[in-house]
Design a protein around this motif. Structure first.
Motif, PDB file in Angstrom:
ATOM      1  N   GLN A  38      25.277  41.524   1.100  1.00 56.81           N
ATOM      2  CA  GLN A  38      26.379  42.284   0.957  1.00 56.81           C
ATOM      3  C   GLN A  38      27.495  41.593   1.712  1.00 56.81           C
ATOM      4  OE1 GLN A  38      25.964  45.867   3.322  1.00 56.81           O
ATOM      5  NE2 GLN A  38      28.229  46.623   3.199  1.00 56.81           N
ATOM      6  N   GLN A  39      28.863  41.743   1.272  1.00 49.49           N
ATOM      7  CA  GLN A  39      29.910  41.020   1.775  1.00 49.49           C
ATOM      8  C   GLN A  39      30.725  41.975   2.732  1.00 49.49           C
ATOM      9  OE1 GLN A  39      31.374  39.288  -2.178  1.00 49.49           O
ATOM     10  NE2 GLN A  39      32.559  37.913  -0.581  1.00 49.49           N
ATOM     11  N   VAL A  40      31.142  41.544   3.793  1.00 48.55           N
ATOM     12  CA  VAL A  40      31.956  42.206   4.802  1.00 48.55           C
ATOM     13  C   VAL A  40      33.486  41.883   4.630  1.00 48.55           C
ATOM     14  CG1 VAL A  40      32.367  42.759   7.185  1.00 48.55           C
ATOM     15  CG2 VAL A  40      29.968  42.366   6.485  1.00 48.55           C
ATOM     16  N   GLY A  41      34.145  42.659   3.721  1.00 48.65           N
ATOM     17  CA  GLY A  41      35.674  42.395   3.379  1.00 48.65           C
ATOM     18  C   GLY A  41      35.670  41.158   2.451  1.00 48.65           C
ATOM     19  N   VAL A  42      36.609  40.305   2.706  1.00 51.63           N
ATOM     20  CA  VAL A  42      36.593  38.953   1.921  1.00 51.63           C
ATOM     21  C   VAL A  42      35.823  37.905   2.853  1.00 51.63           C
ATOM     22  CG1 VAL A  42      38.775  39.459   1.378  1.00 51.63           C
ATOM     23  CG2 VAL A  42      38.509  38.196   3.571  1.00 51.63           C
ATOM     24  N   LYS A  43      34.948  38.121   3.686  1.00 47.24           N
ATOM     25  CA  LYS A  43      34.053  37.120   4.164  1.00 47.24           C
ATOM     26  C   LYS A  43      32.590  37.067   3.178  1.00 47.24           C
ATOM     27  CE  LYS A  43      35.517  38.290   8.643  1.00 47.24           C
ATOM     28  NZ  LYS A  43      35.921  39.500   9.236  1.00 47.24           N
ATOM     29  N   PRO A  44      32.257  35.909   3.004  1.00 48.60           N
ATOM     30  CA  PRO A  44      30.778  35.713   2.480  1.00 48.60           C
ATOM     31  C   PRO A  44      29.871  36.458   3.052  1.00 48.60           C
ATOM     32  CG  PRO A  44      31.206  33.733   3.852  1.00 48.60           C
ATOM     33  CD  PRO A  44      32.540  34.715   4.062  1.00 48.60           C
ATOM     34  N   SER A  45      28.791  36.459   2.039  1.00 48.89           N
ATOM     35  CA  SER A  45      27.688  37.344   2.566  1.00 48.89           C
ATOM     36  C   SER A  45      26.727  36.369   3.514  1.00 48.89           C
ATOM     37  CB  SER A  45      26.639  37.667   1.425  1.00 48.89           C
ATOM     38  OG  SER A  45      26.124  36.474   0.846  1.00 48.89           O
ATOM     39  N   LEU A  46      25.841  36.905   4.304  1.00 50.14           N
ATOM     40  CA  LEU A  46      24.982  36.421   5.451  1.00 50.14           C
ATOM     41  C   LEU A  46      23.963  35.475   4.638  1.00 50.14           C
ATOM     42  CD1 LEU A  46      24.109  39.220   7.845  1.00 50.14           C
ATOM     43  CD2 LEU A  46      25.671  37.397   7.998  1.00 50.14           C
ATOM     44  N   ILE A  47      23.591  35.688   3.387  1.00 47.50           N
ATOM     45  CA  ILE A  47      22.867  34.817   2.645  1.00 47.50           C
ATOM     46  C   ILE A  47      23.344  33.865   2.417  1.00 47.50           C
ATOM     47  CG2 ILE A  47      22.908  35.882   0.270  1.00 47.50           C
ATOM     48  CD1 ILE A  47      19.583  35.142   1.813  1.00 47.50           C
ATOM     49  N   TYR A  48      24.497  33.854   1.894  1.00 45.07           N
ATOM     50  CA  TYR A  48      25.569  32.811   1.349  1.00 45.07           C
ATOM     51  C   TYR A  48      25.709  31.793   2.413  1.00 45.07           C
ATOM     52  CZ  TYR A  48      29.397  30.014  -0.400  1.00 45.07           C
ATOM     53  OH  TYR A  48      30.394  29.175  -0.653  1.00 45.07           O
ATOM     54  N   CYS A  49      26.133  32.438   3.774  1.00 41.45           N
ATOM     55  CA  CYS A  49      26.226  31.882   5.155  1.00 41.45           C
ATOM     56  C   CYS A  49      24.895  30.730   5.261  1.00 41.45           C
ATOM     57  CB  CYS A  49      26.582  32.429   6.319  1.00 41.45           C
ATOM     58  SG  CYS A  49      28.133  33.111   5.882  1.00 41.45           S
ATOM     59  N   LEU A  50      23.711  31.447   5.382  1.00 41.52           N
ATOM     60  CA  LEU A  50      22.577  30.681   5.665  1.00 41.52           C
ATOM     61  C   LEU A  50      22.431  29.561   4.621  1.00 41.52           C
ATOM     62  CD1 LEU A  50      20.103  33.740   6.462  1.00 41.52           C
ATOM     63  CD2 LEU A  50      20.755  31.708   7.935  1.00 41.52           C
ATOM     64  N   ASP A  51      22.641  29.971   3.389  1.00 39.79           N
ATOM     65  CA  ASP A  51      22.320  28.951   2.261  1.00 39.79           C
ATOM     66  C   ASP A  51      23.249  27.751   2.627  1.00 39.79           C
ATOM     67  OD1 ASP A  51      20.300  30.287   1.181  1.00 39.79           O
ATOM     68  OD2 ASP A  51      21.641  31.123  -0.464  1.00 39.79           O
ATOM     69  N   SER A  52      24.477  28.079   2.862  1.00 41.74           N
ATOM     70  CA  SER A  52      25.479  27.001   3.043  1.00 41.74           C
ATOM     71  C   SER A  52      25.099  26.113   4.188  1.00 41.74           C
ATOM     72  CB  SER A  52      26.886  27.444   3.133  1.00 41.74           C
ATOM     73  OG  SER A  52      27.253  28.257   2.173  1.00 41.74           O
ATOM     74  N   LEU A  53      24.807  26.720   5.329  1.00 35.15           N
ATOM     75  CA  LEU A  53      24.281  25.880   6.531  1.00 35.15           C
ATOM     76  C   LEU A  53      23.150  24.940   6.157  1.00 35.15           C
ATOM     77  CD1 LEU A  53      24.763  28.406   9.409  1.00 35.15           C
ATOM     78  CD2 LEU A  53      25.938  26.728   8.999  1.00 35.15           C
ATOM     79  N   MET A  54      22.242  25.415   5.326  1.00 29.07           N
ATOM     80  CA  MET A  54      21.195  24.592   4.979  1.00 29.07           C
ATOM     81  C   MET A  54      21.491  23.514   4.141  1.00 29.07           C
ATOM     82  SD  MET A  54      17.784  25.818   2.817  1.00 29.07           S
ATOM     83  CE  MET A  54      18.451  25.933   1.305  1.00 29.07           C
ATOM     84  N   PHE A  55      22.499  23.937   3.175  1.00 27.94           N
ATOM     85  CA  PHE A  55      23.033  22.893   2.206  1.00 27.94           C
ATOM     86  C   PHE A  55      23.660  21.801   3.059  1.00 27.94           C
ATOM     87  CE2 PHE A  55      26.226  21.321  -0.966  1.00 27.94           C
ATOM     88  CZ  PHE A  55      25.353  20.911  -1.922  1.00 27.94           C
ATOM     89  N   ILE A  56      24.581  22.090   3.951  1.00 23.56           N
ATOM     90  CA  ILE A  56      25.229  21.162   4.791  1.00 23.56           C
ATOM     91  C   ILE A  56      24.471  20.327   5.477  1.00 23.56           C
ATOM     92  CG2 ILE A  56      26.699  20.949   6.989  1.00 23.56           C
ATOM     93  CD1 ILE A  56      28.491  23.388   5.658  1.00 23.56           C
TER      94      ILE A  56
END
Length: 165
Positions: free
Chosen positions: A119-137
């Motif tokens: 789920q997205q909170v407003g225009v912010k990305p979802s938590l799963i997207y954030c986790l995946d992005s941190l792993m990718f970085i």
């Protein structure tokens, strides 16, 4: 849920700072590498006694110059090693941020469902997207770090091998 998103924002600010530090280290490593290559080039010239002209009559000149260049080369290698250690520190920190973020999601007071993670909170990305992005970085920077080590070692080895011939 919004509290977790704010914590993620804080983590991404820290990641951005680490990425800026990475860029600075990248410039430093390139400069160190360039200096090491120049020294290797000079060593080839200094080894040929025909390049000294009238200075060839000065006793010990050739050996002193070679020794000074080798000492400078060693100092640059030490600096490069320290720079690579700083790269490694950034990679380890990015890994820590990713692990901490995963733990933050797992250990939240209300265990989040997969739907809440997506789920997205407003225009912010979802938590799963954030986790995946941190792993990718982390994966990107870890891979680049490993490539730096391999390429630096092989280049220095090839340069030294050429000097010994």
């Amino acid at each position: 849920m919004e509290a977790i998103v704010k914590k993620f924002q804080s983590k991404f600010r820290k990641v951005r700072e680490e990425m800026s530090q990475w860029d600075e280290l990248q410039s430093c490593l390139i400069s160190q590498f360039r200096n090491a290559c120049h020294i290797l080039d000079r060593l080839q010239v200094l080894q040929n006694s025909n390049n000294y002209g009238v200075l060839s009559c000065v006793t010990g000149m050739r050996d002193a110059l070679l020794e000074k260049q080798i000492e400078s080369f060693r100092n640059i290698l030490v600096s490069m090693r320290k720079t690579l250690e700083e790269f490694q520190g950034i990679v380890l920190y990015l890994d820590k941020i990713h692990r901490d973020s995963r733990q933050l999601v797992k250990g939240s007071s209300s265990h989040l469902t997969m739907k809440q993670l997506q789920q997205q909170v407003g225009v912010k990305p979802s938590l799963i997207y954030c986790l995946d992005s941190l792993m990718f970085i982390h994966e990107i920077y870890n891979s680049e770090y490993l490539l730096k080590i391999i390429s630096d070692l092989s280049t220095v080895r090839n340069g030294l091998k050429a000097q010994c011939q």
